[in-house]
Design a protein around this motif. Structure first.
Motif, PDB file in Angstrom:
ATOM      1  N   THR A   1      -6.269  -1.739  -1.665  1.00  0.00           N
ATOM      2  CA  THR A   1      -6.126  -2.983  -0.910  1.00  0.00           C
ATOM      3  C   THR A   1      -4.884  -2.964  -0.031  1.00  0.00           C
ATOM      4  N   ALA A   2      -4.134  -1.856  -0.054  1.00  0.00           N
ATOM      5  CA  ALA A   2      -2.886  -1.827   0.702  1.00  0.00           C
ATOM      6  C   ALA A   2      -3.059  -1.246   2.108  1.00  0.00           C
ATOM      7  N   GLU A   3      -3.924  -0.253   2.250  1.00  0.00           N
ATOM      8  CA  GLU A   3      -3.979   0.482   3.511  1.00  0.00           C
ATOM      9  C   GLU A   3      -4.493  -0.380   4.657  1.00  0.00           C
ATOM     10  N   PRO A   4      -3.793  -0.328   5.822  1.00  0.00           N
ATOM     11  CA  PRO A   4      -4.234  -1.118   6.974  1.00  0.00           C
ATOM     12  C   PRO A   4      -5.441  -0.514   7.685  1.00  0.00           C
ATOM     13  N   ASN A   5      -5.800   0.716   7.386  1.00  0.00           N
ATOM     14  CA  ASN A   5      -6.985   1.312   7.988  1.00  0.00           C
ATOM     15  C   ASN A   5      -7.534   2.371   7.049  1.00  0.00           C
ATOM     16  N   GLY A   6      -8.694   2.888   7.400  1.00  0.00           N
ATOM     17  CA  GLY A   6      -9.323   3.858   6.501  1.00  0.00           C
ATOM     18  C   GLY A   6     -10.008   4.964   7.273  1.00  0.00           C
TER      19      GLY A   6
ATOM     20  N   ASN B   1       0.483   3.690   2.579  1.00  0.00           N
ATOM     21  CA  ASN B   1       0.901   2.381   2.084  1.00  0.00           C
ATOM     22  C   ASN B   1       0.640   1.267   3.094  1.00  0.00           C
ATOM     23  N   VAL B   2       1.084   0.082   2.731  1.00  0.00           N
ATOM     24  CA  VAL B   2       0.804  -1.131   3.502  1.00  0.00           C
ATOM     25  C   VAL B   2       1.403  -1.064   4.912  1.00  0.00           C
ATOM     26  N   ASN B   3       2.447  -0.231   5.093  1.00  0.00           N
ATOM     27  CA  ASN B   3       3.075  -0.069   6.407  1.00  0.00           C
ATOM     28  C   ASN B   3       2.477   1.080   7.208  1.00  0.00           C
ATOM     29  N   ASN B   4       1.354   1.618   6.726  1.00  0.00           N
ATOM     30  CA  ASN B   4       0.654   2.694   7.421  1.00  0.00           C
ATOM     31  C   ASN B   4       1.466   3.979   7.508  1.00  0.00           C
ATOM     32  N   ASN B   5       2.294   4.250   6.491  1.00  0.00           N
ATOM     33  CA  ASN B   5       2.962   5.546   6.446  1.00  0.00           C
ATOM     34  C   ASN B   5       2.930   6.092   5.020  1.00  0.00           C
ATOM     35  N   PHE B   6       3.533   7.258   4.847  1.00  0.00           N
ATOM     36  CA  PHE B   6       3.518   7.925   3.537  1.00  0.00           C
ATOM     37  C   PHE B   6       4.896   7.935   2.894  1.00  0.00           C
TER      38      PHE B   6
ATOM     39  N   ILE C   1       3.471  -8.166  -4.537  1.00  0.00           N
ATOM     40  CA  ILE C   1       2.132  -7.825  -4.047  1.00  0.00           C
ATOM     41  C   ILE C   1       2.218  -7.547  -2.546  1.00  0.00           C
ATOM     42  N   HIS C   2       1.727  -6.395  -2.132  1.00  0.00           N
ATOM     43  CA  HIS C   2       1.620  -6.068  -0.712  1.00  0.00           C
ATOM     44  C   HIS C   2       0.178  -5.650  -0.476  1.00  0.00           C
ATOM     45  N   ALA C   3      -0.536  -6.449   0.295  1.00  0.00           N
ATOM     46  CA  ALA C   3      -1.950  -6.123   0.481  1.00  0.00           C
ATOM     47  C   ALA C   3      -2.374  -6.368   1.923  1.00  0.00           C
TER      48      ALA C   3
ATOM     49  N   THR D   1      -5.130  -8.175   8.227  1.00  0.00           N
ATOM     50  CA  THR D   1      -4.131  -9.214   8.004  1.00  0.00           C
ATOM     51  C   THR D   1      -3.358  -8.959   6.717  1.00  0.00           C
ATOM     52  N   ARG D   2      -2.029  -9.111   6.825  1.00  0.00           N
ATOM     53  CA  ARG D   2      -1.168  -8.779   5.715  1.00  0.00           C
ATOM     54  C   ARG D   2      -1.016  -9.954   4.755  1.00  0.00           C
ATOM     55  N   ALA D   3      -1.039  -9.680   3.474  1.00  0.00           N
ATOM     56  CA  ALA D   3      -0.776 -10.702   2.451  1.00  0.00           C
ATOM     57  C   ALA D   3       0.392 -10.217   1.603  1.00  0.00           C
ATOM     58  N   GLU D   4       1.371 -11.092   1.406  1.00  0.00           N
ATOM     59  CA  GLU D   4       2.566 -10.734   0.641  1.00  0.00           C
ATOM     60  C   GLU D   4       2.776 -11.779  -0.440  1.00  0.00           C
TER      61      GLU D   4
END
Lengths: 135, 398
Positions: free
Chosen positions: B49-54, B90-95, B181-183, B191-194
């Motif tokens: 549920t964290a990744e901004p893309n897939g 991760n939620v910020n689109n990096n590793f 929670i970072h999702a 859309t980001r949920a914190e």
């Protein structure tokens, strides 16, 4: 004639297998007298972590590993590796230390009453005690 | 607190002699290199549920790849400290690596250990080693079940009590703490949920012969904020629609997660299943998720099949809002929370070398039960039909 050759081959195969009997050993100083195959299997797959009231110290012998695990647990070394990876990365157990040769296993086991390993039956001496045979 | 091997409990009293000549620090690690690709356009497949893309039509090496390193220090026989760093998308689109776990463990007795620090949240059968691809048969924990929880760890305390219950070797694990929670939602903008949650619960794991059993329960007080949802809730309050606002809002809202798992492994045949119930409480939907997996080992190759399903059990409609536009917004939001999905998977694991496993897995995914996109990120205006996902992965431990 053919049957006879097959019989001879079978017989020699069987005697070769019998010659390579693996035994599970603990220190001669250990209070543990015998273990069942299930108890040994539980120790070497991390299900139980105590031996004689202490935290068990496991040792693998590189040369006999595949044979030992297939006889004691019915699993191959790769499956065992995956099982220990689970325990290791959850902090719930540490995989056996791996050494090479009967002498190294005996050295590890002899000095530690909580240690357990496996060697060739022929290599048994006074420093260790056999708790299970795996023919 | 019966000793595990009662016949042998003759009190040698030399616990820890085992580690006398062992080094204080040990380092181990694991990783997965994977390529994941999905059929069709306008949708992306993600595994949490964290990744901004897939992974979409063009495929991605980021979806299932990860690297972890664990350092354990054992200064004394009874105390150890563990630091576990994990690098995955991760939620910020990096590793950027994150501290997944960092805890001290004290062995009170051979049966009881206490831990404090950052610990794994035991929500599932695979929770403790979900990222260690090498330790499991399929490529990943099925998303229908494993994407239900946006939290993988918490800061707090737990206890591990190993005991014998009849034939069961039982581990009892109570725990309590707090977690951030970072999702990301699965809308096209991700859309980001914190937020954060106070969590507490109990995890029971039993092993008997070739069988394993897990029962777990997590209760939580969740606060969760997401820009567009917050604006909608503010507007609802202004318009006097307090019922709808309370329905959506996450301010110390009680949520729960209950899981039951059964596993069987006789060395040749392996099978595993889990059934889970999420009571979300706010703008997220209540869900149930389950899977059943079975495989057979032919030497170093293990083919397997799996089926999984997630179903939304809460209402995805909210009636009684006077303003039609507000009503449409609220119902749009609730409908987008309908992540019902079912899937079939076929795959094989091949233990190619010591410490290395190669896997190939095919998943056929289908949105279910009135859902437009299931768990996929979709930018399509039409509901999605079935999609195919192919993954090849190499898992290793060191």
């Amino acid at each position: 004639m053919k049957t006879r050759i097959v019989c001879m081959l079978l017989a020699s195969a069987l005697s070769a297998a019998a010659g390579a009997e693996t035994v599970v050993v603990v220190s001669a100083k250990s209070a543990v007298a015998t273990l069942s195959k299930e108890q040994v299997a539980d120790l070497f797959v991390g299900k139980t972590q105590q031996l004689g009231g202490a935290s068990a110290a496991l040792v693998d012998q590189a040369e006999l590993k595949e044979d030992f695990y297939s006889k004691a647990t019915g699993r191959n070394a790769a499956q065992i590796k995956a099982t220990w990876a689970k325990l290791l990365f959850t902090g719930k157990g540490n995989p056996p230390k791996e050494v090479s040769g009967n002498a190294e296993v005996k050295k590890f086991v002899a000095g530690n009453p909580a240690a357990i390993g496996y060697i060739d039956k022929a290599a048994v001496d006074g420093s260790v005690k056999v708790v299970l045979s795996l023919p | 607190m019966k000793p595990v091997l009662p016949l042998l409990a003759l009190g040698l009293g030399l616990a820890g002699a085992a580690q006398a000549d062992e080094p204080i620090f040990s380092v181990s690690g694991y990783g997965t290199l994977a390529w994941t690709q999905m059929s069709g356009d306008n949708a992306q497949y993600r595994v949490g549920t964290a990744e901004p893309n897939g992974a979409g039509h063009a495929g991605s090496g980021e979806t299932d790849s990860k690297l972890g390193v664990q350092i354990i220090a054992r200064p004394t026989d009874k105390f150890s400290a563990t630091l576990h760093l994990l690098s995955k998308k991760n939620v910020n689109n990096n590793f950027n690596p994150r501290v997944e776990w960092a805890y001290g463990k004290y062995d009170l007795t051979p049966e009881v250990s206490l831990r404090a620090g950052r610990l794994a949240l035991p929500g599932f059968v695979l929770s403790d080693y979900l990222n260690v691809g090498y330790s499991m048969t399929p490529v990943r924990g099925p998303v229908e079940v494993y994407a239900q929880l946006p939290i993988s760890h918490f800061n707090g305390v737990d206890a591990l009590w190993r005991t014998q219950a009849g034939p069961l070797a039982l581990t009892v694990q109570p725990f309590a703490g707090r977690s951030n929670i970072h999702a990301r939602f699965s809308d096209p903008q991700a859309t980001r949920a914190e937020g954060d949650a106070t969590v507490y619960g109990m995890n029971l794991v039993g092993q008997w012969d070739d069988w394993s059993l897990r029962i777990g329960r997590i209760d939580a007080k969740v606060s969760l904020n997401a820009g567009p949802v917050d604006s909608l809730i503010t507007t609802l309050r202004m318009m006097g629609e307090n019922g709808a606002a309370s329905r959506l809002e996450y301010q110390d809202k009680h949520s729960s997660f209950t899981g039951l798992g059964v596993g069987y492994d006789n060395g040749k045949l392996l099978a595993q299943g889990e059934y889970t119930i999420r009571k979300a409480g706010g703008f997220l939907a209540d869900t149930t998720g389950w899977y059943v997996m079975a495989g057979w080992r032919f030497g170093n190759v293990t083919p397997y099949v799996m089926t999984a399903r997630q179903r939304v059990t809460s209402d995805t409609q909210y009636g009684g809002i006077a303003n039609p536009m507000l009503s449409a917004y609220v119902n749009g939001l609730l409908a987008s929370g309908n992540t019902s999905q079912k899937s079939w998977s076929l795959g094989a694991r091949w233990d190619v070398a010591k410490n290395i496993a190669v896997k190939a897995q095919y998943d056929r995914i289908r949105p279910d039960h009135g859902s437009a996109a299931g768990l996929l990120i979709s930018s399509d205006s039409k509901p999605l039909s079935s999609r195919h996902v192919a993954t090849v992965a190499m898992d290793f431990v060191f």
